[in-house]
Scaffold this active site. Structure first.
Site, PDB file in Angstrom:
ATOM      1  N   LYS A 140       1.143   4.138  -2.928  1.00  0.00           N
ATOM      2  CA  LYS A 140       0.748   5.536  -2.722  1.00  0.00           C
ATOM      3  C   LYS A 140       1.923   6.488  -2.940  1.00  0.00           C
ATOM      4  O   LYS A 140       1.740   7.607  -3.448  1.00  0.00           O
ATOM      5  CB  LYS A 140       0.146   5.714  -1.335  1.00  0.00           C
ATOM      6  CG  LYS A 140      -1.185   4.968  -1.146  1.00  0.00           C
ATOM      7  CD  LYS A 140      -2.233   5.413  -2.148  1.00  0.00           C
ATOM      8  CE  LYS A 140      -3.596   4.755  -1.913  1.00  0.00           C
ATOM      9  NZ  LYS A 140      -4.633   5.219  -2.840  1.00  0.00           N
ATOM     10  N   TYR A 165       0.840  -1.212   0.000  1.00  0.00           N
ATOM     11  CA  TYR A 165       0.000   0.000   0.000  1.00  0.00           C
ATOM     12  C   TYR A 165       0.871   1.256   0.000  1.00  0.00           C
ATOM     13  O   TYR A 165       0.652   2.181  -0.803  1.00  0.00           O
ATOM     14  CB  TYR A 165      -0.923  -0.020   1.221  1.00  0.00           C
ATOM     15  CG  TYR A 165      -1.914   1.113   1.271  1.00  0.00           C
ATOM     16  CD1 TYR A 165      -3.112   1.036   0.566  1.00  0.00           C
ATOM     17  CD2 TYR A 165      -1.667   2.262   2.016  1.00  0.00           C
ATOM     18  CE1 TYR A 165      -4.036   2.066   0.603  1.00  0.00           C
ATOM     19  CE2 TYR A 165      -2.578   3.305   2.062  1.00  0.00           C
ATOM     20  CZ  TYR A 165      -3.764   3.200   1.356  1.00  0.00           C
ATOM     21  OH  TYR A 165      -4.669   4.242   1.394  1.00  0.00           O
TER      22      TYR A 165
HETATM   23  P1  NDP Z   1     -13.434   2.131   0.341  1.00  0.00           P
HETATM   24  O1  NDP Z   1     -12.917   0.729   0.300  1.00  0.00           O
HETATM   25  O2  NDP Z   1     -14.418   2.494   1.392  1.00  0.00           O
HETATM   26  O3  NDP Z   1     -14.032   2.520  -1.102  1.00  0.00           O
HETATM   27  C1  NDP Z   1     -13.282   2.253  -2.257  1.00  0.00           C
HETATM   28  C2  NDP Z   1     -14.191   1.875  -3.395  1.00  0.00           C
HETATM   29  O4  NDP Z   1     -13.353   1.521  -4.518  1.00  0.00           O
HETATM   30  C3  NDP Z   1     -15.028   0.652  -3.082  1.00  0.00           C
HETATM   31  O5  NDP Z   1     -16.340   0.816  -3.582  1.00  0.00           O
HETATM   32  C4  NDP Z   1     -14.283  -0.442  -3.804  1.00  0.00           C
HETATM   33  O6  NDP Z   1     -15.075  -1.560  -4.166  1.00  0.00           O
HETATM   34  C5  NDP Z   1     -13.805   0.277  -5.033  1.00  0.00           C
HETATM   35  N1  NDP Z   1     -12.773  -0.458  -5.736  1.00  0.00           N
HETATM   36  C6  NDP Z   1     -11.886  -1.365  -5.246  1.00  0.00           C
HETATM   37  N2  NDP Z   1     -11.151  -1.861  -6.235  1.00  0.00           N
HETATM   38  C7  NDP Z   1     -11.560  -1.257  -7.380  1.00  0.00           C
HETATM   39  C8  NDP Z   1     -11.190  -1.379  -8.737  1.00  0.00           C
HETATM   40  N3  NDP Z   1     -10.239  -2.241  -9.135  1.00  0.00           N
HETATM   41  N4  NDP Z   1     -11.820  -0.610  -9.657  1.00  0.00           N
HETATM   42  C9  NDP Z   1     -12.802   0.235  -9.271  1.00  0.00           C
HETATM   43  N5  NDP Z   1     -13.210   0.383  -8.002  1.00  0.00           N
HETATM   44  C10 NDP Z   1     -12.587  -0.367  -7.073  1.00  0.00           C
HETATM   45  O7  NDP Z   1     -12.124   3.049   0.408  1.00  0.00           O
HETATM   46  P2  NDP Z   1     -11.891   4.560   0.920  1.00  0.00           P
HETATM   47  O8  NDP Z   1     -13.041   5.406   0.563  1.00  0.00           O
HETATM   48  O9  NDP Z   1     -11.404   4.488   2.310  1.00  0.00           O
HETATM   49  O10 NDP Z   1     -10.625   4.938   0.029  1.00  0.00           O
HETATM   50  C11 NDP Z   1     -10.735   5.626  -1.208  1.00  0.00           C
HETATM   51  C12 NDP Z   1      -9.337   5.995  -1.656  1.00  0.00           C
HETATM   52  O11 NDP Z   1      -8.735   6.824  -0.669  1.00  0.00           O
HETATM   53  C13 NDP Z   1      -8.402   4.792  -1.828  1.00  0.00           C
HETATM   54  O12 NDP Z   1      -7.544   5.015  -2.921  1.00  0.00           O
HETATM   55  C14 NDP Z   1      -7.633   4.799  -0.528  1.00  0.00           C
HETATM   56  O13 NDP Z   1      -6.386   4.171  -0.638  1.00  0.00           O
HETATM   57  C15 NDP Z   1      -7.493   6.288  -0.284  1.00  0.00           C
HETATM   58  N6  NDP Z   1      -7.214   6.642   1.094  1.00  0.00           N
HETATM   59  C16 NDP Z   1      -8.097   6.308   2.092  1.00  0.00           C
HETATM   60  C17 NDP Z   1      -7.810   6.636   3.397  1.00  0.00           C
HETATM   61  C18 NDP Z   1      -8.739   6.280   4.527  1.00  0.00           C
HETATM   62  O14 NDP Z   1      -8.312   6.387   5.698  1.00  0.00           O
HETATM   63  N7  NDP Z   1      -9.992   5.899   4.274  1.00  0.00           N
HETATM   64  C19 NDP Z   1      -6.562   7.331   3.749  1.00  0.00           C
HETATM   65  C20 NDP Z   1      -5.722   7.644   2.634  1.00  0.00           C
HETATM   66  C21 NDP Z   1      -6.033   7.294   1.355  1.00  0.00           C
HETATM   67  P3  NDP Z   1     -15.161  -2.821  -3.116  1.00  0.00           P
HETATM   68  O15 NDP Z   1     -16.021  -2.342  -2.016  1.00  0.00           O
HETATM   69  O16 NDP Z   1     -15.807  -3.925  -3.870  1.00  0.00           O
HETATM   70  O17 NDP Z   1     -13.758  -3.129  -2.710  1.00  0.00           O
END
Ligand code: NDP
Length: 260
Positions: free
Chosen positions: A167, A163
């Protein structure tokens, strides 16, 4: 009168991974700032249900929008999907590369499957979405590409080898694309959220509330996890005309995590 430099009226945006969490908040926030928004996520029943809710909130904001399937790690589908999105919206001005996954494990136990899944989604997927978006933006001489990186682009965290690598890679990829595409009027930036309460984070973190709070009180001056809505203003800014001179930047919004 509201400051017009942050007004996204008439802009067309795609947010990936927008069925829930940060992606859903950003898709709705961009719509509330005036953009028409396509919201994409994995081709699953659960994701489609989440997208339907995101799209309902886009419509509630008075903007056009629709949901669509897009697994960002399926590179062959990225270009055709973005072309359909641009056709449906009437253009593509803004891409938010939000889709991302996490697989926590000690470095000694990370499998090739774990590594490939995280890098394929968080880094390779983001790159090919950016490439496909830029191809659509270049003829119009305008574009805004915003990738959701992490504060963990700047500092490490145990059990997150793939991860953190993804990032940090995304943050530096942002700089390369900014250099290459500035001449086309495309800015390329990243947002670095700190711990943000989302379904994905909660599912990945099995600790009880006391253990989480103990860590936050030491590592996060804010003293709590952020809400996804606390990232919306940063995304609107980077998507706006106001950010025309901001490119290649990682905008950290992390409650002070990296200030320590
Ligand atoms: P969530 O897992 O809550 O939401 C992410 C969404 O992306 C889900 O609906 C997931 O589907 C979907 N997803 C996963 N794989 C794919 C793919 N291959 N193609 C399209 N969609 C996909 O994550 P967050 O909202 O927490 O995170 C969103 C972004 O923010 C990510 O990039 C994360 O790394 C980044 N981030 C988050 C932080 C946090 O603390 N929440 C901190 C820093 C960065 P499914 O549910 O089926 O997996």
């Amino acid at each position: 009168m509201p400051y017009s430099g942050l007004d996204l009226t008439g802009r067309k945006a795609l947010v990936t991974g927008a069925a829930r969490g940060i992606g859903a908040a950003l898709a709705v926030g961009l719509a509330q700032a005036g953009a028409d928004v396509a919201a994409s996520d994995l081709p699953t029943a659960t994701a489609r249900a989440g997208l339907a809710d995101t799209v309902r909130r886009i419509h509630d904001a008075g903007r056009a929008g629709f949901g669509c399937d897009l697994d960002v790690s399926d590179v062959a589908s990225v270009g055709p999907t973005l072309e359909r999105v641009a056709s449906g919206l009437g253009g593509l001005d803004i891409l938010v590369n939000n889709a991302g996954i996490r697989r926590r494990a000690p470095a000694l136990e990370v499998t090739e499957d774990d590594w490939d899944a995280v890098l394929d989604t968080n880094l390779k997927g983001a790159f090919f979405c950016a490439q496909a978006a830029a191809r659509l933006m270049i003829p119009h001489g305008f574009g805004r590409i915003i990738s959701i990186s992490s504060q963990l682009a700047l500092v490490g965290a145990p059990h997150r080898a793939a991860y953190c690598a993804s990032k940090a890679g995304l943050a530096n990829l942002t700089r390369v694309l900014a250099l290459e595409w500035a001449e086309y009027g495309i800015t390329v930036n990243a947002i670095g959220p700190g711990p943000t309460t989302t379904p994905g984070l909660l599912a990945a973190d099995a600790r009880d509330a006391d253990a989480v709070q103990a860590e936050l009180s030491v590592k996060m001056p804010l003293g709590r996890r952020m809400d996804a809505e606390e990232l919306v203003g940063a995304a609107i800014y980077l998507a706006s005309d106001s950010a025309g001179a901001t490119t290649g930047h990682l905008l950290v919004v992390d409650g002070g995590w990296t200030a320590i």
